[in-house]
Write a protein that holds these residues in place. Structure first.
Motif, mmCIF file in Angstrom:
data_model
loop_
_atom_site.group_PDB
_atom_site.id
_atom_site.type_symbol
_atom_site.label_atom_id
_atom_site.label_comp_id
_atom_site.label_asym_id
_atom_site.label_seq_id
_atom_site.Cartn_x
_atom_site.Cartn_y
_atom_site.Cartn_z
ATOM 1 N N HIS A 48 -3.847 0.512 1.056
ATOM 2 C CA HIS A 48 -3.522 1.726 1.790
ATOM 3 C C HIS A 48 -3.219 2.856 0.803
ATOM 4 C CE1 HIS A 48 -2.613 3.386 5.720
ATOM 5 N NE2 HIS A 48 -1.606 4.048 5.195
ATOM 6 N N ARG A 49 -3.438 4.078 1.245
ATOM 7 C CA ARG A 49 -3.111 5.218 0.395
ATOM 8 C C ARG A 49 -2.239 6.198 1.158
ATOM 9 N NH1 ARG A 49 -7.196 9.250 -2.806
ATOM 10 N NH2 ARG A 49 -7.152 7.614 -4.368
ATOM 11 N N CYS A 130 4.833 7.121 5.478
ATOM 12 C CA CYS A 130 3.444 7.479 5.175
ATOM 13 C C CYS A 130 2.970 8.537 6.164
ATOM 14 C CB CYS A 130 2.549 6.243 5.243
ATOM 15 S SG CYS A 130 0.819 6.648 4.957
ATOM 16 N N CYS A 132 -0.176 9.557 6.701
ATOM 17 C CA CYS A 132 -1.559 9.471 7.177
ATOM 18 C C CYS A 132 -1.597 9.329 8.695
ATOM 19 C CB CYS A 132 -2.319 8.354 6.466
ATOM 20 S SG CYS A 132 -2.115 6.736 7.214
ATOM 21 N N CYS A 135 -0.778 5.811 10.264
ATOM 22 C CA CYS A 135 0.642 5.469 10.308
ATOM 23 C C CYS A 135 1.397 6.404 11.246
ATOM 24 C CB CYS A 135 1.259 5.524 8.918
ATOM 25 S SG CYS A 135 0.569 4.305 7.804
HETATM 26 ZN ZN LIG Z 1 -0.535 5.449 6.171
#
Ligand SMILES: [Zn+2]
Ligand SMILES: [Zn+2]
Length: 147
Positions: A48-49, A130, A132, A135
């Motif tokens: 994951h990033r 996170c 993103c 998430c």
């Molecule tokens: Zn995420």
């Protein structure tokens, strides 16, 4: 002997969302984009990033003072102070750290331009926050905080 009324819970069932697998909170690569003034990017061991802007990180400072302040103002981590609560609204430049350093193997700490610097951002804290989309949807209630 009777087991009536006793429920045996399998180990896996007891796990709440408060437990993240180690692989999800172990960074493979941490990029602090200091000179660009952008923010922090982490590649996690599970592939994951995540990325956070410095402004977000400053407003999510996990130190006791900031946590208490957010609690009193009903702000979520990363949510900036509302201008309305300031008596004399002044121009504040976007938060930026002068430097950042690792804290042991579990966290990162920033020395903010405004002199603040007590907050220790653990990998786990950051992973939970996170930014993103994926998430964000998982956390649901952050809807509306989209820039
Ligand atoms: Zn995420
Ligand atoms: Zn703080």
């Amino acid at each position: 002997m009777s087991h009536e009324g006793i429920r045996f819970v399998a180990k896996g069932e007891q796990e709440t969302e408060t437990t993240l697998p180690r692989i999800a909170v172990t960074p493979q690569k941490v990029r602090v984009l200091l000179s660009e003034g952008k923010g922090v990017e982490i590649d996690w061991s599970d592939g994951h990033r995540s990325a956070w802007s410095f402004a977000w990180l400053r407003a999510a400072c996990p130190c006791a003072t900031c946590v208490e302040e957010r609690k009193q103002e009903g702000r979520k981590p990363g949510q900036p102070k509302s201008k309305a609560t300031e008596l004399l609204p002044m121009y504040t430049p976007p938060a930026k750290p002068l430097s950042a350093q690792a804290v042991g193997r579990y966290a990162i700490q920033f020395n903010w331009q405004d002199g603040h610097g007590g907050g220790i951002y653990s990998w786990e804290y950051l992973r939970r926050m996170c930014q993103c989309q994926e998430c964000g949807f998982a956390r649901e209630e952050t809807a509306g905080a989209v820039n």
